[in-house]
Design an enzyme around this catalytic site. Structure first.
Site, PDB file in Angstrom:
ATOM      1  CG  ASP A 139      -8.326  -5.103  -3.435  1.00  9.95           C
ATOM      2  OD1 ASP A 139      -9.550  -4.999  -3.413  1.00  9.95           O
ATOM      3  OD2 ASP A 139      -7.570  -4.247  -3.902  1.00  9.95           O
ATOM      4  CG  HIS A 179      -2.097   0.915   1.037  1.00 10.52           C
ATOM      5  ND1 HIS A 179      -2.032   2.271   1.264  1.00 10.52           N
ATOM      6  CD2 HIS A 179      -3.335   0.653   0.583  1.00 10.52           C
ATOM      7  CE1 HIS A 179      -3.204   2.801   0.969  1.00 10.52           C
ATOM      8  NE2 HIS A 179      -4.021   1.849   0.557  1.00 10.52           N
TER       9      HIS A 179
HETATM   10  N1  ACO Z   1       4.039  -7.629  -4.530  1.00  9.73           N
HETATM   11  C1  ACO Z   1       5.379  -7.639  -4.584  1.00  9.73           C
HETATM   12  N2  ACO Z   1       6.154  -6.563  -4.353  1.00  9.73           N
HETATM   13  C2  ACO Z   1       5.517  -5.408  -4.071  1.00  9.73           C
HETATM   14  C3  ACO Z   1       4.125  -5.326  -4.001  1.00  9.73           C
HETATM   15  C4  ACO Z   1       3.376  -6.494  -4.243  1.00  9.73           C
HETATM   16  N3  ACO Z   1       2.037  -6.488  -4.171  1.00  9.73           N
HETATM   17  N4  ACO Z   1       3.774  -4.052  -3.666  1.00  9.73           N
HETATM   18  C5  ACO Z   1       4.919  -3.380  -3.568  1.00  9.73           C
HETATM   19  N5  ACO Z   1       5.964  -4.193  -3.795  1.00  9.73           N
HETATM   20  C6  ACO Z   1       7.372  -3.832  -3.747  1.00  9.73           C
HETATM   21  C7  ACO Z   1       7.821  -3.174  -5.033  1.00  9.73           C
HETATM   22  O1  ACO Z   1       8.282  -4.084  -5.973  1.00  9.73           O
HETATM   23  C8  ACO Z   1       8.893  -2.251  -4.533  1.00  9.73           C
HETATM   24  O2  ACO Z   1      10.040  -3.029  -4.294  1.00  9.73           O
HETATM   25  P1  ACO Z   1      11.503  -2.471  -4.678  1.00  9.73           P
HETATM   26  O3  ACO Z   1      11.649  -1.226  -3.868  1.00  9.73           O
HETATM   27  O4  ACO Z   1      12.417  -3.585  -4.321  1.00  9.73           O
HETATM   28  O5  ACO Z   1      11.424  -2.192  -6.146  1.00  9.73           O
HETATM   29  C9  ACO Z   1       8.381  -1.810  -3.169  1.00  9.73           C
HETATM   30  O6  ACO Z   1       7.528  -2.851  -2.719  1.00  9.73           O
HETATM   31  C10 ACO Z   1       7.649  -0.492  -3.199  1.00  9.73           C
HETATM   32  O7  ACO Z   1       6.649  -0.553  -4.221  1.00  9.73           O
HETATM   33  P2  ACO Z   1       6.047   0.711  -4.945  1.00  9.73           P
HETATM   34  O8  ACO Z   1       5.600   0.305  -6.305  1.00  9.73           O
HETATM   35  O9  ACO Z   1       6.966   1.876  -4.844  1.00  9.73           O
HETATM   36  O10 ACO Z   1       4.796   1.021  -4.042  1.00  9.73           O
HETATM   37  P3  ACO Z   1       3.639   1.994  -4.447  1.00  9.73           P
HETATM   38  O11 ACO Z   1       3.307   2.757  -3.228  1.00  9.73           O
HETATM   39  O12 ACO Z   1       3.927   2.764  -5.660  1.00  9.73           O
HETATM   40  O13 ACO Z   1       2.474   0.959  -4.833  1.00  9.73           O
HETATM   41  C11 ACO Z   1       0.666  -0.475  -4.733  1.00  9.73           C
HETATM   42  C12 ACO Z   1       1.413   0.648  -4.018  1.00  9.73           C
HETATM   43  C13 ACO Z   1       0.288  -0.017  -6.137  1.00  9.73           C
HETATM   44  C14 ACO Z   1      -0.616  -0.769  -3.957  1.00  9.73           C
HETATM   45  C15 ACO Z   1       1.560  -1.735  -4.790  1.00  9.73           C
HETATM   46  O14 ACO Z   1       1.800  -2.183  -3.477  1.00  9.73           O
HETATM   47  C16 ACO Z   1       0.972  -2.844  -5.651  1.00  9.73           C
HETATM   48  O15 ACO Z   1       1.196  -2.858  -6.859  1.00  9.73           O
HETATM   49  N6  ACO Z   1       0.207  -3.781  -5.033  1.00  9.73           N
HETATM   50  C17 ACO Z   1      -0.429  -4.851  -5.789  1.00  9.73           C
HETATM   51  C18 ACO Z   1      -1.724  -4.346  -6.418  1.00  9.73           C
HETATM   52  C19 ACO Z   1      -2.798  -4.131  -5.381  1.00  9.73           C
HETATM   53  O16 ACO Z   1      -3.017  -4.955  -4.495  1.00  9.73           O
HETATM   54  N7  ACO Z   1      -3.525  -3.013  -5.497  1.00  9.73           N
HETATM   55  C20 ACO Z   1      -4.597  -2.662  -4.568  1.00  9.73           C
HETATM   56  C21 ACO Z   1      -4.207  -1.441  -3.810  1.00  9.73           C
HETATM   57  S1  ACO Z   1      -5.249  -1.087  -2.481  1.00  9.73           S
HETATM   58  C22 ACO Z   1      -6.649  -0.613  -3.154  1.00  9.73           C
HETATM   59  O17 ACO Z   1      -6.795   0.007  -4.150  1.00  9.73           O
HETATM   60  C23 ACO Z   1      -7.787  -1.086  -2.403  1.00  9.73           C
END
Ligand code: ACO
Length: 381
Positions: free
Chosen positions: A317, A269
């Site tokens: 989710d 998140h």
């Molecule tokens: N699985 C694996 N790795 C992840 C995940 C994940 N679900 N989420 C974040 N990471 C990792 C990234 O790869 C990154 O790692 P790194 O620094 O080694 O490259 C680190 O955690 C930070 O990730 P960001 O992309 O910078 O986080 P951001 O705040 O931009 O993204 C998001 C947040 C979009 C929710 C992300 O966690 C994600 O893609 N999750 C999966 C999709 C999801 O579940 N979306 C629902 C969101 S909640 C909602 O709308 C109800």
């Protein structure tokens, strides 16, 4: 300096909801209290007005929500005309688009705009939030109607009393739902109702800041919700859990996805660095509702594996999908539920934007060439 994805940027002021120290509050009330004590209709009123409704106000609101659920013929016709394969969030957007063109909505829109254009603070007094009530009341009916279209069944439009969640379940299943299931879905809608400046709410506020009508702003929000990094994650979680045979296979499935460079849907998140408080409540709801719970142990095993490998917690989710599957929803209906709840928050934010509007128009840091020549077309390689 710009911030990628506007991370950490405070883009507006809002008195509607806050995420502080890992806790979510609606107008100062912890979301867990709202879930335990209140109904979704009360929470919608709270988000719109900043205070809880009296009994009389709540009764009035529930009547209006129920009548908004009786869709105009043009809206039903539009939904019936959609290909059955239309994704649910697209169908919701089409339904809202059709609703926007009904005479009642067009009247409401013009009064919205007249009152908000220059003297925006008069919106509160001159417009009793009618468009917001209509949208919250109509969206479950749009989702249920389209669900039947997609399933190739005749449309089912019962005129029944009860909460918005009970009416939705009744419309979907064609029979009166058990009270505990209707209550659990009502609580799920409360959990989804608002979440500060999430991507879809931000999109809605940007549209509202141009003084476009509420229907346009809500359609922008629905479009934004669709992406897999936001509400589209519901469908991704569904597919991910469905791809795991048994809890014992969860860790290897997680490993395979991570090795392939994929993200695990339902985890991570932008704002929460610890657990998402809504995920804990969704897990409780999933454990409480009867019926099939075959995904609960699998989701727990996935959560354990993802935490061990990435230190990430489930977002809303993961367990909402487990809960909705236990209610015997399919993947498309499950996708709709986020929007049904969030409609309360979107409309609250749009009203808040109208009430104290200034055009949202940020700047971009230019990273293109300083100066470039205009090459005549015949000389381009
Ligand atoms: N699985 C694996 N790795 C992840 C995940 C994940 N679900 N989420 C974040 N990471 C990792 C990234 O790869 C990154 O790692 P790194 O620094 O080694 O490259 C680190 O955690 C930070 O990730 P960001 O992309 O910078 O986080 P951001 O705040 O931009 O993204 C998001 C947040 C979009 C929710 C992300 O966690 C994600 O893609 N999750 C999966 C999709 C999801 O579940 N979306 C629902 C969101 S909640 C909602 O709308 C109800």
């Amino acid at each position: 300096m710009s911030s990628r994805g506007l991370e950490g940027v405070v883009a507006t002021e809002s008195a509607i909801s806050a995420i502080t120290d890992g806790r979510l509050v609606y107008r100062g009330i912890p979301v867990e209290t709202a879930v335990n004590e209140g109904s979704f209709a009360e929470v919608a009123w709270l988000l719109w007005h900043g205070r809880l409704p009296t009994q009389a106000q709540l009764g009035h609101l529930e009547d209006h929500l129920a009548s908004a659920g009786e869709l105009p013929r043009d809206v039903v016709t539009r939904l019936r005309g959609l290909p059955p394969t239309t994704p649910m969030l697209v169908a919701l957007r089409e339904g809202v688009g059709a609703l926007a063109l009904t005479p009642q909505s067009l009247n409401l829109q013009s009064s919205n705009l007249q009152s908000s254009s220059l003297q925006s603070s008069s919106l509160q007094s001159s417009n009793p939030h009618s468009s917001a009530v209509r949208l919250v009341g109509a969206l479950p009916a749009i989702a249920a109607q389209f669900y039947h279209v997609a399933e190739g069944r005749p449309l089912f439009a019962p005129r029944v009393s009860g909460s918005l969640a009970a009416r939705f379940l009744h419309a979907v299943r064609g029979e009166v739902p058990p009270p505990q299931e209707a209550r659990a879905l009502d609580q799920a809608l409360i959990l989804y109702a608002d979440h500060e400046l999430n991507a879809s709410t931000f999109a809605a506020r940007v549209v509202a800041s141009t003084l476009a009508d509420m229907y346009s702003a809500v359609i922008a929000a629905l479009c934004t919700l669709k992406g897999p990094l936001h509400g589209g994650a519901t469908a991704e979680v569904w597919r991910f859990l469905a791809s795991i045979e048994s809890p014992a296979d969860a860790a290897s499935r997680v490993d395979a996805a991570l090795e392939a460079g994929q993200r695990i849907p339902g985890f991570g998140h932008r704002v929460y660095r610890g657990p998402d408080p809504r995920a804990l409540v969704f897990r409780q709801l999933a454990a409480r509702v009867g019926g099939q719970q075959r995904w609960l142990p699998t989701a727990d095993a996935v959560a354990e594996a993802v935490y061990a490998r990435k230190g990430l917690y489930p977002n809303t989710d993961l367990y909402s999908v487990v809960f909705l599957q236990a209610l015997e929803f399919d993947i498309e209906l499950a996708t709709a539920v986020f929007a049904l709840g969030r409609m309360a928050g979107w409309t609250a934010h749009i009203l808040e934007q109208y009430a104290n509007n200034r055009l949202i128009r940020p700047r971009a840091q230019y990273t293109g060439p300083e100066a470039a020549e205009w090459t005549p077309i015949g000389q381009r390689g």
